[in-house]
Enzyme design. Structure first.
Site, PDB file in Angstrom:
ATOM      1  CG  ASP A 110      -1.750   1.137   1.429  1.00  0.00           C
ATOM      2  OD1 ASP A 110      -1.900   1.899   0.465  1.00  0.00           O
ATOM      3  OD2 ASP A 110      -2.315   1.290   2.539  1.00  0.00           O
ATOM      4  CE  LYS A 166     -13.418   8.478  -3.596  1.00  0.00           C
ATOM      5  NZ  LYS A 166     -13.027   9.724  -2.980  1.00  0.00           N
ATOM      6  CB  SER A 541      38.997  19.377  -1.059  1.00  0.00           C
ATOM      7  OG  SER A 541      40.048  19.688  -0.174  1.00  0.00           O
TER       8      SER A 541
END
Lengths: 634, 316
Positions: A110, A166, A541
């Site tokens: 899910d 729906k 760096s």
């Protein structure tokens, strides 16, 4: 949790026998917020009787308290797991649910539909055989539907069902349903989803979930549960050539040496010729050993232990494969990358790549393009941000055996791990090996580094000075080189500003350019060290990851990190080159310490506090350290 | 189970390949894969052994994963001293039969303070189990602990990863959990960090029972119904397992035919009335049951989302 199978009460042993032979389908549900995905899963659990009375009682109470269905049972509450989510009414992570019917057992991933959660969906899709894509019938095919479908297709899921939910809110209109399906079909073809089913349903009301709905007499397809029961499980893997990544070498005593792993594809039987990769050595399978006895064959999906007829060198990370049809071996690839981390993917930065049971260092080149998952457009990109997807070349420190992802998920899917935070920062799908990787071989040379350094009467070193702009790195490096040269040492000084005038003049100051800047300088320093020189590197760096990459390029003990430690306030006060003033005025972007980070070394070999030492004293300290170190190593 | 594939394939020789793997075969293969990955990539793994049915299945899977070698890690029982006597007997028997080392840890502070389920409520679980587990992991320097957690047990567990990362302070933080794709597990961790590994995450209660039945795995006899002395308290049937059980005024233990769906501390574990005396009968009863497995455990009722909270604090 009864399946109302009458067998349970009447003949439990017959029921168990039937249950024992059920197959397993893993599927993924995806949909936008409010499409009713949690409701659908709650409904599937409820309709397959996976909800107990005590859970149902709790659910009814919760539905009245926080439900969104006006006191009716709110199925979404069944699956919105974490308390934080329940309060906010969202799902924030992948959750796994289980149910079974009389025919099959199901594991549901899910995954939430929010914009920012591509990561979760890709995770859920990676293990799924099928996908349920939810659409709200009122809204039709949305941008998010396209995104989910693209990801489903990218991850190689071939069984797709469109759940048009729906339908009760559009009066079960067949016209509306057909319109949505036609829209979706046009899009699905573009992204390579060749076939899909579409089901009109109402998860809330239970229409077309387990039983055909009387509300949609015009629909003659199966309800969702039956589609899930009948979807083919990927068993074509066993038709493919045999592959087994070796997980563990089983050596209980001197007489037994077995290679344990999960068969990724194909079938293996005693007597089969197999090849170990990347070494390429061949042998014959002698036994397939399991706790319950030797097997006549093992198929894709089984965990077994193989013994071989010959004593060949095989270890964890190797792949055992059908000798007549082995996977390719390469160290450079094209791949699709999905980025998972808040920190962007920086080209050139070394990550760890894990594929099968093998973990190797990997660098990603600048993306060829990134994909706008909503429009599928290809966009230019110099890096990948969280939830972005791009196509890039990868270069590994060692060759690995692989199959293209489209042919074999387990030999073509990989994760990338950040070496400092240990987070899983990305996932990738291998497409193919780059031809140059197979054609360029390392040329072995007879005169090696030790011989060259001996001729110079010294040991090669890379002395790496890091610190803020204006900390005094170049001044100190210059003094150190003078001292070493006076002692008759052979040296070279790589200075940040100077290198940017030549080798690196195409690079700017964005994070990814800084990474590339350091990568090139580190490679140059390595060549110079190989020539036997003492190399002084004076570069800001700023990132730990790249300094670590430089360190790992060199031989053990060769890299000497010097932290030229000057507080930012002090460096800014000195502002020798007037750069801080410009940066503060906004005329200079990405300036370290101002609007770009500096990550101080955690354990440098030497730390120079420039507020306590003069440049001469600092140079003195570095030379003294080097002398002491080489004396100790002699 | 593996052997069964071979047999079936012989029976179906007309077809080219063996039948499709069943769901249990796929679950078993996945669990074995997880055991091997963790052992291959960690320095000091351990298996938490709590004597219940899930532990019984875990032990069998561990044996299968490394056969013919012995599983290359010890068993750890974080003891509360309040388990059923039958559980202690089973523990000793399984350690003996598997040949694996058994470490029993009892929180010395809980022991000294006489922490017990009658007087101390949730402190009992906190000290013996939650604290005890942390102590044991620190004491022996384990960097990975196998546990028998399943995602179907409880809502907050549905989101638990197979590898669950814990900070050096043993805390679980939903934000630092790593995505798990395909069969790839990222086992890298910083100093002091540990993880819990859950090889049977994807099994359900029915799968566990079915596997025990198919594989003939020994389990504690308390799972089977028998006449046992019990008292009834707040709707729970509590077994009087030894003389430490405190009876309330008027309480008289009665012999009833009962069994247990979960195994724990006897004063905290509710029995159910049952006559199910064989595995098929137990499974039948479970399938026809109307309440979930954990209902017999008293700790879950404390508060909503209590498991989630306990997990954040380091409870398994």
């Amino acid at each position: 949790m009864a399946h109302q199978s009458a067998l349970i009460a009447q003949d439990i042993e017959a029921y168990l026998d039937a249950h024992q032979h059920k197959s397993l389908l893993r599927f993924l549900t995806c949909g936008s917020v409010d499409d009713g995905k949690s409701t659908l899963i709650g409904r599937l659990l409820y309709d397959s009787k996976m909800i107990f009375e005590d859970q149902l009682a709790a659910l009814e109470a919760d539905s009245k308290k926080v439900g969104t269905q006006g006191g009716e049972i709110d199925f979404a509450l069944l699956v919105d797991g974490l308390a934080a989510e329940r309060e906010q009414g969202i799902t924030i992570d992948v959750a796994y649910r289980f149910f079974s019917t009389d025919k099959r057992k199901f594991i549901v991933a899910d995954t939430p539909g929010h914009e920012q959660y591509t990561r979760n969906m890709v995770t859920g899709a990676s293990t799924a055989d099928a996908a349920v894509i939810l659409i709200d019938a009122r809204k039709g095919v949305l941008t998010q539907t396209r995104r989910h479908s693209y990801l489903v297709s990218l991850l190689g899921i071939r069984h797709v069902v469109l759940a048009v939910n729906k339908m009760d809110l559009v009066e079960w209109s067949q016209g509306r349903f057909d319109e949505i399906v036609a829209d979706y079909r046009a899009f699905a073809q573009q992204i390579g989803i060749e076939a899909f089913a579409a089901i009109p349903m109402s998860a809330l009301r239970g229409d077309n979930i387990t039983e055909p709905s009387a509300n949609a007499p015009w629909y003659d397809g199966p309800p969702l549960m039956r589609w899930l029961e009948d979807a083919p499980v990927e068993d074509d893997l066993r038709e493919k050539p045999f592959r087994m990544p070796v997980q563990w070498v089983n050596r209980p005593n001197l007489d037994f040496r077995g290679f344990s792993g999960l068969v990724a594809s194909g079938v293996v039987r005693p007597g089969d010729k197999v090849k170990a990769l990347p070494s390429g050595r061949e042998s014959t399978v002698q036994r397939i050993v399991t706790f319950t006895g030797d097997l006549d064959e093992a198929v894709a999906g089984q965990s077994v232990t193989l013994t071989l007829a010959d004593e060949i060198d095989v270890s964890r990370g190797d792949v055992l494969a059908a000798a007549g049809n082995p996977p390719a071996v390469a160290d450079q690839f094209e791949a699709t990358l999905v980025w998972f981390d808040e920190e962007p993917m920086l080209p050139g930065r070394p990550y760890l790549l894990k594929l099968g049971t093998r973990t190797v260092a990997a660098q990603v080149a600048e993306p060829k393009y990134k994909v706008n998952v909503n429009t599928l457009e290809h966009l230019a990109a110099r890096r990948l941000e969280l939830n972005e997807i791009g196509v890039c070349n990868l270069s590994l420190d060692a060759p690995i055996a692989f199959d293209p992802y489209a042919e074999n998920r387990d030999l073509g899917g990989f994760i990338l791990i950040d070496r400092l935070s240990n987070r899983t920062v990305g996932a990738g799908l291998l497409h193919f090996a780059l031809r140059r990787s197979q054609n360029i071989h390392w040329q072995a040379l007879d005169v090696d580094k030790a011989a060259r350094a001996r001729a110079l009467g010294q040991a090669a070193r890379v002395v790496w000075l890091t610190g803020l702009s204006g900390a005094g790195k170049s001044t100190i490096a210059n003094l150190v080189e003078k001292r070493l040269a006076a002692d008759g040492r052979h040296t070279y000084l790589l200075d940040g500003d100077n290198v940017r005038h030549g080798l690196n003049k195409d690079l700017g100051f964005t994070e990814q350019d800084r990474v590339e800047n350091i990568r090139r300088v580190a490679e140059v320093a390595k060549l110079m060290a190989d020539a036997g020189l003492i190399v002084l590197v004076s570069f800001i760096s700023p990132f730990r990851a790249e300094r670590r990459m430089a360190r790992e390029l060199m031989a053990e003990g060769e890299f000497v990190e010097v932290f030229v430690d000057t507080p930012i306030a002090e460096a800014e006060r000195r502002d020798v080159k007037g750069l801080y003033a410009k940066a503060r005025a906004g005329q200079l972007k990405n300036f370290t310490g101002v609007d770009s980070p500096y990550e101080a070394p955690e354990s440098p070999e030497i730390r120079i506090d420039t507020t306590a030492l003069s440049p001469e004293q600092a140079a003195e300290a570095i030379v003294a350290w080097l002398e002491k170190d080489s004396a100790a190593r002699r | 189970m593996d052997a069964r594939v071979a047999t079936d394939s012989k029976a179906a020789e007309s077809r080219l390949s063996a039948p499709m793997l069943t769901h249990l075969q796929r679950l078993e293969a996945e669990s074995i894969h997880i055991f091997r990955e963790v052992v291959a990539e960690c320095e000091r793994p351990v298996m938490l052994y709590s004597i219940g049915k899930d532990s019984a299945v875990m032990l069998r899977l561990a044996q299968k994963a490394f056969y013919p070698a012995k599983a290359p890690f010890p068993l750890l029982h974080v003891d509360t001293t309040w388990k059923f006597r039958a559980m202690y007997e089973m523990r000793e028997r399984m350690a003996r039969e598997s040949g694996m080392d058994l470490i029993v840890h009892q929180n010395p502070e809980a022991k000294a303070r006489g922490i017990n389920p009658f007087d101390h409520g949730s402190l009992h679980t906190d000290m013996w189990k939650t604290e005890g587990l942390k102590q044991a992991i620190d004491k022996y320097g384990f960097d990975a602990a196998f546990g028998g957690g399943r995602r179907d047990e409880e809502k907050s567990r549905a989101k638990e990863r197979i590898l669950s990362f814990r900070s050096a302070q043993h805390r679980w933080d939903p934000k630092i959990q790593r995505p798990e794709l395909w069969k790839l597990y990222n086992t890298r961790k910083g100093p002091g960090e540990t993880f819990r590994a859950f090889p049977i995450s994807n099994w359900t209660e029915l799968d566990i029972w079915q596997y025990i039945y198919l594989e003939d795995i020994p389990i504690v006899p308390l799972y089977f119904a028998a006449e046992r002395p019990v008292v009834e308290r707040d709707g729970n049937l509590i077994m009087v397992d030894d003389e430490r059980m405190r009876l309330n005024p008027g309480e008289v233990p009665q012999l009833r035919s009962i069994r247990f769906r979960t195994q724990g501390d006897y004063p905290l574990t509710g029995a159910i009335e049952s006559t199910a005396a064989t595995l098929p009968e137990i499974i039948q009863e479970m399938l026809l049951a109307t309440t979930s497995e954990r209902q017999g455990r008293v700790i879950d009722h404390d508060q909503a989302a209590s498991m989630e909270k306990k997990k954040q604090e380091g409870y398994f």
